[in-house]
Write a protein that holds these residues in place. Structure first.
Motif, PDB file in Angstrom:
ATOM      1  N   GLU A   1       0.834  -1.193   0.000  1.00 60.03           N
ATOM      2  CA  GLU A   1       0.000   0.000   0.000  1.00 60.03           C
ATOM      3  C   GLU A   1       0.874   1.250   0.000  1.00 60.03           C
ATOM      4  O   GLU A   1       1.707   1.434   0.888  1.00 60.03           O
ATOM      5  N   HIS A   2       0.692   2.112  -0.998  1.00 59.01           N
ATOM      6  CA  HIS A   2       1.491   3.326  -1.095  1.00 59.01           C
ATOM      7  C   HIS A   2       1.126   4.290   0.023  1.00 59.01           C
ATOM      8  O   HIS A   2      -0.038   4.439   0.382  1.00 59.01           O
ATOM      9  N   GLY A   3       2.153   4.957   0.564  1.00 58.39           N
ATOM     10  CA  GLY A   3       1.917   5.958   1.585  1.00 58.39           C
ATOM     11  C   GLY A   3       1.933   5.434   2.994  1.00 58.39           C
ATOM     12  O   GLY A   3       1.826   6.217   3.943  1.00 58.39           O
ATOM     13  N   THR A   4       2.066   4.118   3.177  1.00 53.13           N
ATOM     14  CA  THR A   4       2.143   3.568   4.517  1.00 53.13           C
ATOM     15  C   THR A   4       3.607   3.454   4.933  1.00 53.13           C
ATOM     16  O   THR A   4       4.505   3.354   4.104  1.00 53.13           O
ATOM     17  N   ARG A   5       3.833   3.489   6.234  1.00 50.99           N
ATOM     18  CA  ARG A   5       5.189   3.379   6.755  1.00 50.99           C
ATOM     19  C   ARG A   5       5.776   2.020   6.378  1.00 50.99           C
ATOM     20  O   ARG A   5       5.064   1.021   6.321  1.00 50.99           O
ATOM     21  N   ALA A   6       7.071   2.021   6.108  1.00 47.49           N
ATOM     22  CA  ALA A   6       7.744   0.780   5.714  1.00 47.49           C
ATOM     23  C   ALA A   6       7.451  -0.320   6.720  1.00 47.49           C
ATOM     24  O   ALA A   6       7.578  -0.132   7.932  1.00 47.49           O
ATOM     25  N   GLY A   7       7.048  -1.478   6.217  1.00 46.28           N
ATOM     26  CA  GLY A   7       6.715  -2.604   7.070  1.00 46.28           C
ATOM     27  C   GLY A   7       5.287  -2.619   7.546  1.00 46.28           C
ATOM     28  O   GLY A   7       4.874  -3.551   8.230  1.00 46.28           O
ATOM     29  N   CYS A   8       4.512  -1.567   7.217  1.00 42.61           N
ATOM     30  CA  CYS A   8       3.122  -1.511   7.646  1.00 42.61           C
ATOM     31  C   CYS A   8       2.227  -1.530   6.406  1.00 42.61           C
ATOM     32  O   CYS A   8       2.694  -1.420   5.287  1.00 42.61           O
TER      33      CYS A   8
ATOM     34  N   ARG B   1      -6.721 -10.552   8.344  1.00 40.31           N
ATOM     35  CA  ARG B   1      -6.665  -9.269   9.037  1.00 40.31           C
ATOM     36  C   ARG B   1      -5.523  -9.310  10.033  1.00 40.31           C
ATOM     37  O   ARG B   1      -4.802 -10.308  10.131  1.00 40.31           O
ATOM     38  N   ASP B   2      -5.370  -8.214  10.785  1.00 36.79           N
ATOM     39  CA  ASP B   2      -4.386  -8.220  11.858  1.00 36.79           C
ATOM     40  C   ASP B   2      -4.848  -9.127  13.000  1.00 36.79           C
ATOM     41  O   ASP B   2      -6.044  -9.189  13.313  1.00 36.79           O
ATOM     42  N   HIS B   3      -3.871  -9.787  13.623  1.00 32.17           N
ATOM     43  CA  HIS B   3      -4.157 -10.643  14.772  1.00 32.17           C
ATOM     44  C   HIS B   3      -3.134 -10.343  15.874  1.00 32.17           C
ATOM     45  O   HIS B   3      -2.259 -11.178  16.170  1.00 32.17           O
ATOM     46  N   PRO B   4      -3.224  -9.166  16.508  1.00 35.27           N
ATOM     47  CA  PRO B   4      -2.233  -8.821  17.538  1.00 35.27           C
ATOM     48  C   PRO B   4      -2.300  -9.727  18.754  1.00 35.27           C
ATOM     49  O   PRO B   4      -1.347  -9.799  19.535  1.00 35.27           O
TER      50      PRO B   4
ATOM     51  N   SER C   1       3.407  -5.790   8.688  1.00 38.06           N
ATOM     52  CA  SER C   1       2.413  -5.352   7.717  1.00 38.06           C
ATOM     53  C   SER C   1       1.085  -6.026   8.031  1.00 38.06           C
ATOM     54  O   SER C   1       1.031  -7.061   8.703  1.00 38.06           O
ATOM     55  N   GLU C   2       0.004  -5.431   7.552  1.00 39.38           N
ATOM     56  CA  GLU C   2      -1.324  -5.960   7.845  1.00 39.38           C
ATOM     57  C   GLU C   2      -1.466  -7.375   7.287  1.00 39.38           C
ATOM     58  O   GLU C   2      -1.144  -7.641   6.134  1.00 39.38           O
ATOM     59  N   GLY C   3      -1.959  -8.289   8.122  1.00 34.51           N
ATOM     60  CA  GLY C   3      -2.137  -9.665   7.687  1.00 34.51           C
ATOM     61  C   GLY C   3      -0.872 -10.494   7.731  1.00 34.51           C
ATOM     62  O   GLY C   3      -0.875 -11.645   7.292  1.00 34.51           O
ATOM     63  N   PHE C   4       0.206  -9.941   8.274  1.00 33.06           N
ATOM     64  CA  PHE C   4       1.484 -10.656   8.372  1.00 33.06           C
ATOM     65  C   PHE C   4       1.867 -10.757   9.841  1.00 33.06           C
ATOM     66  O   PHE C   4       1.753  -9.789  10.590  1.00 33.06           O
ATOM     67  N   LEU C   5       2.326 -11.923  10.261  1.00 31.23           N
ATOM     68  CA  LEU C   5       2.790 -12.128  11.623  1.00 31.23           C
ATOM     69  C   LEU C   5       4.217 -12.639  11.611  1.00 31.23           C
ATOM     70  O   LEU C   5       4.575 -13.500  10.784  1.00 31.23           O
ATOM     71  N   SER C   6       5.026 -12.125  12.518  1.00 28.87           N
ATOM     72  CA  SER C   6       6.373 -12.662  12.696  1.00 28.87           C
ATOM     73  C   SER C   6       6.620 -12.868  14.185  1.00 28.87           C
ATOM     74  O   SER C   6       6.306 -12.008  15.011  1.00 28.87           O
TER      75      SER C   6
END
Length: 285
Positions: free
Chosen positions: A92-99, A186-189, A217-222
């Motif tokens: 997504e353009h305009g989002t912070r790197a990694g988000c 989606r996000d899963h915090p 990033s959204e939808g990514f977990l590490s």
């Protein structure tokens, strides 16, 4: 859009102009093979911002303002060398790197050095990382900004990979625990995870991973844990070693399984890809 060697540049049927092929050894990290992209205002000839090649590696990062290509329905891509394969990651353009959301899709080859990139995800502004891998190793990546006019492909499935053990010059070792999960709905915090490692003799150890990293990033977990924890699996005996990942998302436990070192590949070693039961919830826009 196939091309043929020659002393002069080749113009493909799509209008892309490719330089005459040079030998593999005629390139280096200081004079790398280049990407060629048809844009609304003409052709872009782009050097990679990261490349690993025969002579070494040169690492960098994408620009916050990658060159725009306009809003074509698809991208026409060329590369200086034949035999490479590509994938495209839409960020997504305009989002912070990694988000922000990311969607990764394969790129279709239309000739020895030409490719077609189709939209992915919802229509809109994307920074698109064009990632190539050579037939005998090496990789290169560049980035363009693309305002996709139509909705594109979505991932077939959410995927994951885990890393616990490694072969350190014939000795069993661990460089740290890592679990990566991509393309979730989606996000899963609130997610939690653990890894059970079992040797060929049946001895096992459970390694807790706890909570995911906050930056993602959204939808990514590490998930990450230190090497000292991973080395608890080095005393289990001989391999191969079965990995069983227990990932809890929104109250549901998903089990990912893989075998080290049997399932690993050159691209992700020492990690192994995981097969999930039930299937992970996948992003659909």
């Amino acid at each position: 859009d196939a091309t043929a060697p020659g002393d002069a540049p080749t113009t493909t049927a799509s209008g892309l102009v490719l330089p005459a092929p040079r030998g593999r050894d005629d390139y280096s990290t200081s004079d790398p093979p280049r990407f060629h992209v048809l844009a609304a205002d003409g052709q872009l000839d782009l050097a990679p911002w990261t490349i690993c090649y025969a002579s070494g590696c040169a690492d960098g990062g994408p620009s916050d303002t990658p060159p725009p290509v306009g809003a074509p329905p698809e991208l026409t891509l060329g590369f200086d060398l034949p035999g490479w394969t590509f994938q495209a990651t839409f960020r997504e353009h305009g989002t912070r790197a990694g988000c922000g959301r990311q969607v990764t899709v394969p790129v279709e080859a239309t000739g020895e050095r030409t490719f077609r990139v189709l939209p992915a995800g919802p229509s809109g502004d994307w920074d698109v990382d064009l990632f190539g891998r050579g037939p005998t190793g090496g990789d290169a990546v560049t980035t363009v900004r693309w305002r996709t006019p139509v909705e594109g492909a979505y991932p077939d499935a959410a995927t994951g990979q885990a890393s616990v053990l490694a072969d350190d010059d014939g000795e069993l070792d661990s460089y740290g625990l890592e679990l990566f999960v991509s393309d979730l709905d989606r996000d899963h915090p609130e997610a939690r995870a653990e890894v059970v490692v079992t040797s060929a003799s049946g001895r096992s150890v459970t390694l807790p991973l706890g909570a995911p990293d906050e930056c993602h990033s959204e939808g990514f977990l590490s998930f990450r844990a230190p090497a000292a924890l991973g080395r608890r699996a080095t005393v289990l005996g001989e391999g191969p070693f079965a990995y069983e990942v227990r990932l809890v998302l929104a109250g549901t436990t998903y089990t990912g399984r893989g075998t080290w070192p049997d399932d690993t590949t050159e691209e992700i070693t020492p990690a192994v890809p995981l097969t999930w039961t039930p299937a992970l919830p996948v992003y659909r826009g």
